[in-house]
Every structure is written in structure tokens, then in C-alpha cells.
Motif scaffolding. Structure first.
Motif, mmCIF file in Angstrom:
data_model
loop_
_atom_site.group_PDB
_atom_site.id
_atom_site.type_symbol
_atom_site.label_atom_id
_atom_site.label_comp_id
_atom_site.label_asym_id
_atom_site.label_seq_id
_atom_site.Cartn_x
_atom_site.Cartn_y
_atom_site.Cartn_z
ATOM 1 N N CYS A 220 0.862 -1.185 0.000
ATOM 2 C CA CYS A 220 0.000 0.000 0.000
ATOM 3 C C CYS A 220 0.895 1.231 0.000
ATOM 4 O O CYS A 220 0.825 2.060 -0.894
ATOM 5 C CB CYS A 220 -0.887 -0.016 1.241
ATOM 6 S SG CYS A 220 -1.907 1.455 1.365
ATOM 7 N N ARG B 146 3.632 -1.663 -7.679
ATOM 8 C CA ARG B 146 2.888 -0.528 -7.147
ATOM 9 C C ARG B 146 3.447 -0.138 -5.776
ATOM 10 O O ARG B 146 4.089 -0.952 -5.095
ATOM 11 C CB ARG B 146 1.398 -0.823 -7.011
ATOM 12 C CG ARG B 146 1.036 -1.891 -5.990
ATOM 13 C CD ARG B 146 -0.321 -1.607 -5.310
ATOM 14 N NE ARG B 146 -0.221 -0.543 -4.327
ATOM 15 C CZ ARG B 146 -1.205 0.264 -3.962
ATOM 16 N NH1 ARG B 146 -2.388 0.130 -4.504
ATOM 17 N NH2 ARG B 146 -1.027 1.188 -3.041
ATOM 18 N N LYS C 177 0.115 9.271 0.451
ATOM 19 C CA LYS C 177 -1.019 8.445 0.852
ATOM 20 C C LYS C 177 -2.214 9.299 1.294
ATOM 21 O O LYS C 177 -2.077 10.138 2.185
ATOM 22 C CB LYS C 177 -0.628 7.528 2.031
ATOM 23 C CG LYS C 177 0.407 6.463 1.706
ATOM 24 C CD LYS C 177 0.011 5.582 0.530
ATOM 25 C CE LYS C 177 -1.316 4.864 0.687
ATOM 26 N NZ LYS C 177 -1.678 4.109 -0.539
ATOM 27 N N PRO C 178 -3.363 9.069 0.696
ATOM 28 C CA PRO C 178 -4.575 9.779 1.120
ATOM 29 C C PRO C 178 -5.156 9.102 2.361
ATOM 30 O O PRO C 178 -5.909 8.142 2.248
ATOM 31 C CB PRO C 178 -5.506 9.617 -0.095
ATOM 32 C CG PRO C 178 -5.078 8.321 -0.727
ATOM 33 C CD PRO C 178 -3.631 8.098 -0.379
ATOM 34 N N GLN D 83 -1.514 6.836 -10.824
ATOM 35 C CA GLN D 83 -2.787 6.343 -10.285
ATOM 36 C C GLN D 83 -3.571 7.527 -9.738
ATOM 37 O O GLN D 83 -3.021 8.373 -9.028
ATOM 38 C CB GLN D 83 -2.498 5.337 -9.170
ATOM 39 C CG GLN D 83 -3.738 4.765 -8.503
ATOM 40 C CD GLN D 83 -3.380 3.635 -7.541
ATOM 41 O OE1 GLN D 83 -2.552 2.787 -7.862
ATOM 42 N NE2 GLN D 83 -3.971 3.635 -6.365
ATOM 43 N N GLY E 273 -6.580 8.094 -7.238
ATOM 44 C CA GLY E 273 -7.241 7.314 -6.207
ATOM 45 C C GLY E 273 -8.737 7.567 -6.129
ATOM 46 O O GLY E 273 -9.260 8.533 -6.707
ATOM 47 N N ALA E 274 -9.403 6.673 -5.399
ATOM 48 C CA ALA E 274 -10.859 6.742 -5.247
ATOM 49 C C ALA E 274 -11.305 8.111 -4.730
ATOM 50 O O ALA E 274 -12.303 8.667 -5.195
ATOM 51 C CB ALA E 274 -11.312 5.640 -4.287
ATOM 52 N N ARG E 275 -10.551 8.653 -3.779
ATOM 53 C CA ARG E 275 -10.949 9.934 -3.182
ATOM 54 C C ARG E 275 -10.789 11.095 -4.137
ATOM 55 O O ARG E 275 -11.334 12.171 -3.917
ATOM 56 C CB ARG E 275 -10.137 10.184 -1.906
ATOM 57 C CG ARG E 275 -10.536 9.257 -0.782
ATOM 58 C CD ARG E 275 -9.412 9.045 0.225
ATOM 59 N NE ARG E 275 -9.727 7.895 1.070
ATOM 60 C CZ ARG E 275 -9.540 6.626 0.685
ATOM 61 N NH1 ARG E 275 -9.057 6.337 -0.515
ATOM 62 N NH2 ARG E 275 -9.863 5.635 1.495
ATOM 63 N N LYS F 258 -9.086 4.957 -10.482
ATOM 64 C CA LYS F 258 -9.921 4.178 -9.570
ATOM 65 C C LYS F 258 -11.335 4.740 -9.508
ATOM 66 O O LYS F 258 -11.538 5.947 -9.689
ATOM 67 C CB LYS F 258 -9.278 4.172 -8.191
ATOM 68 C CG LYS F 258 -8.011 3.330 -8.173
ATOM 69 C CD LYS F 258 -7.682 2.947 -6.780
ATOM 70 C CE LYS F 258 -6.918 1.654 -6.739
ATOM 71 N NZ LYS F 258 -6.829 1.171 -5.363
ATOM 72 N N ARG G 205 -12.570 -0.769 -7.312
ATOM 73 C CA ARG G 205 -11.933 -0.996 -6.011
ATOM 74 C C ARG G 205 -12.960 -1.061 -4.875
ATOM 75 O O ARG G 205 -12.611 -0.952 -3.713
ATOM 76 C CB ARG G 205 -10.865 0.052 -5.738
ATOM 77 C CG ARG G 205 -11.285 1.471 -5.957
ATOM 78 C CD ARG G 205 -12.131 2.081 -4.874
ATOM 79 N NE ARG G 205 -11.358 2.384 -3.700
ATOM 80 C CZ ARG G 205 -11.850 2.378 -2.460
ATOM 81 N NH1 ARG G 205 -13.146 2.112 -2.241
ATOM 82 N NH2 ARG G 205 -11.104 2.664 -1.433
ATOM 83 N N ASP H 103 -9.237 -4.271 -7.997
ATOM 84 C CA ASP H 103 -8.421 -4.190 -6.786
ATOM 85 C C ASP H 103 -9.134 -5.013 -5.700
ATOM 86 O O ASP H 103 -10.111 -4.548 -5.108
ATOM 87 C CB ASP H 103 -8.305 -2.713 -6.381
ATOM 88 C CG ASP H 103 -7.636 -2.501 -5.032
ATOM 89 O OD1 ASP H 103 -7.474 -3.468 -4.267
ATOM 90 O OD2 ASP H 103 -7.298 -1.346 -4.720
ATOM 91 N N HIS I 245 -8.524 -3.266 -1.540
ATOM 92 C CA HIS I 245 -9.379 -2.222 -0.949
ATOM 93 C C HIS I 245 -10.855 -2.597 -1.023
ATOM 94 O O HIS I 245 -11.656 -2.125 -0.231
ATOM 95 C CB HIS I 245 -9.126 -0.879 -1.635
ATOM 96 C CG HIS I 245 -7.740 -0.378 -1.394
ATOM 97 N ND1 HIS I 245 -6.695 -0.698 -2.223
ATOM 98 C CD2 HIS I 245 -7.214 0.370 -0.391
ATOM 99 C CE1 HIS I 245 -5.585 -0.153 -1.750
ATOM 100 N NE2 HIS I 245 -5.863 0.486 -0.643
ATOM 101 N N LEU J 257 -4.939 -5.115 -9.357
ATOM 102 C CA LEU J 257 -4.042 -4.241 -8.596
ATOM 103 C C LEU J 257 -4.148 -4.759 -7.163
ATOM 104 O O LEU J 257 -5.214 -4.674 -6.549
ATOM 105 C CB LEU J 257 -4.538 -2.794 -8.681
ATOM 106 C CG LEU J 257 -3.714 -1.742 -7.945
ATOM 107 C CD1 LEU J 257 -2.422 -1.453 -8.710
ATOM 108 C CD2 LEU J 257 -4.496 -0.444 -7.801
ATOM 109 N N GLU K 118 -2.441 -5.535 -3.141
ATOM 110 C CA GLU K 118 -1.456 -5.123 -2.138
ATOM 111 C C GLU K 118 -0.758 -6.335 -1.515
ATOM 112 O O GLU K 118 -1.408 -7.302 -1.082
ATOM 113 C CB GLU K 118 -2.133 -4.273 -1.061
ATOM 114 C CG GLU K 118 -2.525 -2.911 -1.629
ATOM 115 C CD GLU K 118 -3.039 -1.905 -0.625
ATOM 116 O OE1 GLU K 118 -3.117 -0.714 -0.975
ATOM 117 O OE2 GLU K 118 -3.394 -2.293 0.508
HETATM 118 C C1 PEP Z 1 -4.325 2.644 -3.015
HETATM 119 O O1 PEP Z 1 -4.419 1.950 -4.035
HETATM 120 O O2 PEP Z 1 -3.306 2.688 -2.329
HETATM 121 C C2 PEP Z 1 -5.493 3.437 -2.570
HETATM 122 C C3 PEP Z 1 -5.365 4.415 -1.677
HETATM 123 O O3 PEP Z 1 -6.633 3.029 -3.111
HETATM 124 P P1 PEP Z 1 -8.069 3.742 -3.196
HETATM 125 O O4 PEP Z 1 -7.824 5.102 -3.804
HETATM 126 O O5 PEP Z 1 -8.833 2.824 -4.074
HETATM 127 O O6 PEP Z 1 -8.596 3.813 -1.801
#
Ligand code: PEP
Ligand code: MN
Length: 288
Positions: free
Chosen positions: A40, A64, A69-70, A120, A122-124, A145, A175, A207, A210, A234, A236
């Protein structure tokens, strides 16, 4: 707004899936199945080294690792930033594999393109339209994502921003989404993945990390995704999930990753496909 048929992201009758080049000769969308794997978060030299060695030994096609990191809490590990990107890029060179990492902010883009082959989103950030517009101009393939509250329509329109901005090198990644059930981290929408794969022209990966949040569910959902036609995964992987600074409970150990990679070929063969870069099976006809 353009009608569905006029959208760049949608598949016109008879149109082939877009072949996305991820770097080092790896493509997605041409029919072969690719596995992108790694931790991750990139944590330190030893962890990055061990995680990369493990996923390469298992046969991963790309690496990856998150440097930015979010995190839900501002007090959680936020990632190593450029130090992490350097470690990841080193592993990519060493193993001759493309590397994938998340860009959280437009301001990070110049740095990201110095180190990563694939950006990438991300989902957020799926709804971050200024980021989408900037990434469209960054001259890198993108893994987009699905937002955890996004409909399939919203996800495809987010991809439309990238295509309309001039970048058709886009891989969609399901994801998991939030549902009324909170037992699992998310709900994996495999039917949505299959619908998007049918109706859009972009390759779609899954994924299983997640989307479940539980190590024990990652292999079953990865195999289900392959059986349902996904173009790749994808996933982890952490050398010691119990010490992971982020998402340990859903990380596969190196041994479990090896088990997954050993099981996938049979599922792929049953759906007329194979791993990217593997020798074509004489018995296998067309690619999709
Ligand atoms: C990730 O792939 O590390 C991740 C933060 O995924 P997601 O944006 O899908 O939560
Ligand atoms: Mn994670």
C-alpha cells in the motif's frame, strides 16, 4: 453534454478495447492479463526491497507503491513522498518493470512524472476535475480508480475528462464501493466491472485489496475478477503485513501472493486468456 454514444470513453459497435502501454513493453487491453502488485505504502528501503522481490518472484507484471497516501486521519502515516518515489523507481529499473504510484495533487505532478511510469488517481480523487485535466496532459498512462460513492456513469465521465484532455491511455480500476453493509471495508462491484468492460472501450482491472479489506478475501475475489473477465489486478502485498504502516489487514504475504499467481493461470485458461508476456497456448483461440 454529449450523448453516451458520442463519448470518447464508450465502445462503438465493433470497436476494439484500447491497448494501454504501461511501459517496459507491458500492455493492458490487448487480451492478456496483468497483475500490478506491491505494498500500500512505500515505507523504507528494506520493506520496498522485500516487497518488490516477493512480487517479482511471484510473477507480477508491474510494481505498485504509494508515496503520497490519502489517509483518513491526518495523524496516520502520510507516505515517504519523493524518498518513496525514488525507492520505487529503483525497483522498476532493477526488475525492468513499470511502476505505478498515486498522484494526489496537481502540484505533485512534475515530481511524479520524473519517477513513475503510470499515474494512479485514487478513489478519493476520482471527482477532482482539475487533477483529471492536469493528468490528461502529463504524458503518462493512468490507472483511474472508481470513487467509493461513484456511479458507473460518474466513473466513466471522470475517464472522459482524461480522454477529452488528450490522453486515451487509461485503465479503469474497480476498487469497491460503500454500501449499507459495513462488515467489509467495501463492496466489490464485479457486475459493474463487467458492464463497464463491455460498454466502455477501456481496459478494466480489479483491486481485491481495498474492495474487501480482509486478507482472507483477496484471493477469492481476485480469482472471481479474473473469471468475470477483468483485464488485470491491482493487489497489495507486504513482506510482513502485521507491521505494515498502512492497510496491513488486507495485504497478502509473499506466500499468499505466490499462491494467487499459481492459481490464476487455470482461471485465465478457462476464459481463453493468459498472463501478459507468457508463451501463447496453441490451444487458445482469440483474445477476448
Ligand atoms: C491505493 O491503491 O493505495 C489506494 C489508496 O486506493 P483507493 O484510492 O482505491 O482507496
Ligand atoms: Mn492501500
Amino acid at each position: 453534454m454529449a450523448g453516451q454514444e458520442a463519448r470518447k470513453v464508450m465502445r462503438k459497435a465493433g470497436e476494439a478495447t484500447t491497448v494501454v502501454s504501461l511501459g517496459h513493453g507491458l500492455t493492458l487491453g490487448g487480451g492478456d492479463f496483468a497483475v500490478i502488485a506491491g505494498p500500500c505504502a512505500l515505507e523504507n528501503v528494506e520493506q520496498v526491497d522485500k516487497a518488490s522481490a516477493a512480487v517479482v518472484a511471484g510473477g507480477a507484471h508491474a510494481l505498485r507503491g504509494g508515496a503520497f497516501k490519502p489517509r483518513t486521519s491526518p495523524y496516520s502515516f502520510q507516505g515517504l513522498g519523493e524518498v518513496g518515489l525514488k525507492l520505487l523507481a529503483e525497483q522498476g529499473r532493477k526488475h525492468r518493470l513499470p511502476v505505478v504510484s498515486e498522484v494526489m495533487d496537481v502540484a505533485q505532478l512534475p515530481l511524479m512524472v520524473d519517477y513513475v511510469d503510470v499515474l494512479q488517481i485514487g478513489a478519493r480523487n476520482m471527482h477532482n476535475f482539475s487533477l483529471l485535466r492536469a493528468v490528461a496532459k502529463a504524458n503518462r498512462p493512468v490507472v483511474l480508480k472508481r470513487g467509493f460513492g461513484a456511479t458507473l456513469e460518474e466513473w466513466l465521465l471522470a475517464a472522459e475528462y482524461l480522454l477529452d484532455g488528450g490522453n486515451d491511455q487509461v485503465v479503469l480500476c474497480e476498487r469497491g464501493i460503500r454500501s449499507f453493509d459495513t462488515t467489509l471495508r467495501n463492496t466489490l462491484d464485479l457486475a459493474g466491472m463487467a458492464w463497464v468492460r463491455e460498454h466502455s472501450k477501456l481496459p478494466v482491472i480489479v483491486d481485491p485489496s481495498h474492495s474487501t479489506g480482509h486478507q482472507s478475501l483477496v484471493i477469492p475475489m481476485a480469482l472471481a475478477a479474473a473469471a468475470a473477465g477483468a483485464d488485470g489486478l491491482l493487489v497489495e502485498v507486504h513482506p510482513t503485513p502485521e507491521t505494515a504502516l498502512c492497510d496491513g489487514p488486507q495485504a497478502l504475504t509473499p506466500a499468499l501472493f505466490g499462491q494467487l499467481m499459481g492459481t490464476l493461470p487455470a482461471i485465465l485458461a478457462a476464459t481463453g486468456r493468459r498472463f501478459a508476456g507468457s508463451t501463447p497456448l496453441a490451444a487458445v483461440g482469440g483474445t477476448r
